[in-house]
Design an enzyme around this catalytic site. Structure first.
Site: not given
Ligand SMILES: *[C@@H]1O[C@H](CO)[C@@H](O)[C@H](O)[C@H]1NC(C)=O
Ligand SMILES: *[C@@H]1O[C@H](CO)[C@@H](O)[C@H](O)[C@H]1NC(C)=O
Length: 360
Positions: A34, A325, A328
């Site tokens: 991600s 978040d 990340h």
């Protein structure tokens, strides 16, 4: 008339000159999780690692949630920008491209949120493209381009392209997750050893499929991300996961050295994202950060109890925060990562930085 030709000729050269300067490599092929996903997971129906909804993308052009786990652009975007290329498109978005070799030519991204080096890590968020599948997808891209360009041209093209690999965080996160069955069956040393062993195999496979220039990003100090701090009453970093991230990074560095000895014609830049992240946390003011513990977007303690979903709050000033978040980095943090990987000193990116790697 003649004057016209001269100025046209001038324009032509000026144009080709700026183009060839702007584009530093033919293509970037991106593998990872991600931290680099630019939309592959939007196509995975079972995955719960998704970011194609607000408030993700709040600072992206058009405020668009694109599947990037960020308030804006991510590391893959900044790397492409530095190289003078558009961001490599998600592989799964090209399934219906009318001309596949055309679509693949500037590079492709296989990165998928939730992916790990080990098969099985991808189950952490129910579905992801595991690194083994990412490499197999690349093999089909390779075959298409060899057919299009011819073998000789294709080998030249691949050898000048960059192969960026950003993966490993989820293997560590999965291992230390409460009730993880890998944890019950293996020691952390065994985990890290199998990660380096598998990575060696994937690098060799990519080598056999034309790759010569690797950009390998080590695992950041994920014990300091909001989700991990939230598991400690004092909000401290999880020292145990940090320790094993570091161990893996040492292993990855030696494996790259060993590969360079075995295959003389490879070159690489290994990025110490672990210590760059720790610098943000220890000396935030040097980088323009104020908040290094809490996520910008989320709810509850450190905004890490509820992830960044539409009902969550998000901070007004994203450039103040290291974390967007619970897992990340913000766009601001990703930008500094890429500035460092591109032009940083050997302390953080070695044996060469990406600018030097491109020129080799
Ligand atoms: C596909 O794109 C390539 C590269 O731009 C081009 O050379 C080729 O002719 C195209 N093929 C078709 C069928 O349009
Ligand atoms: C919380 O963090 C402190 C400081 O790192 C550590 O000594 C303690 O063991 C941690 N507690 C848990 C439950 O991990």
């Amino acid at each position: 008339m003649a004057q016209h030709y001269v100025s046209l000729l001038f324009l032509f050269f000026a144009f080709t000159f700026t183009c060839s300067v702007a584009k530093m490599v033919p293509a970037v092929f991106v593998f990872g999780d991600s931290l680099a996903d630019v939309g592959n997971n939007n196509y995975l129906t079972l995955s719960i690692a998704k970011a194609n909804f607000p408030h993700n993308g709040v600072d992206f052009p058009g405020k668009k949630p694109t599947g990037r786990f960020s308030n804006g652009r991510n590391a893959a975007d900044f790397l492409a920008e530095k190289l003078g290329l558009p961001t490599s498109p998600p592989y799964l978005s090209l399934k219906f491209a009318s001309n596949k070799s055309n679509a693949f030519l500037g590079g492709v991204s296989f990165a998928s949120g939730g992916a790990g080096i080990l098969d099985g890590t991808d189950r952490l968020f129910r579905q992801a493209i595991s690194l083994s599948n990412q490499v197999e997808y690349y093999a089909t891209v390779y075959a298409t381009l060899v057919e299009q360009l011819g073998s000789v041209e294709a080998q030249k093209y691949f050898s000048k392209s960059l192969y960026a690999i950003v993966i490993g965080s989820n293997d560590i996160l999965g291992f230390f997750k409460a009730g993880s069955d890998v944890h019950l069956k293996n020691t952390p040393q065994e985990l890290v050893d199998s990660m380096t062993l598998m990575m060696t195999g994937y690098l060799k496979r990519l080598y056999n499929l034309g790759a010569r220039k690797f950009v390998v990003v080590g695992i950041p100090a994920i014990g300091c991300c909001p989700s991990q701090r939230n598991q400690n009453k004092t909000g401290a970093c999880n020292e145990e996961s940090n320790y094993w991230c570091n161990k893996y990074n040492e292993g990855a560095k030696s494996l790259l050295q060993a590969m360079k000895t075995e295959f003389k014609d490879i070159n690489y830049a290994f990025f110490d994202s672990y210590n760059v992240l720790l610098n943000f946390i220890q000396k935030p003011a040097n980088y323009g950060f104020i908040e290094v513990k809490a996520a910008c977007c989320g709810l509850g303690n450190l905004n890490a109890v509820v992830p960044c979903i539409p009902i969550s709050h998000y901070c007004p000033k994203r450039t103040d925060h290291v974390f967007w978040d619970l897992y990340h980095p913000t766009e601001a943090a990703a930008k500094i990562f890429i500035d460092t990987i591109f032009d940083g000193s050997q302390q953080y990116v070695s044996p060469v930085n990406v600018r030097q790697l491109v020129a080799l």
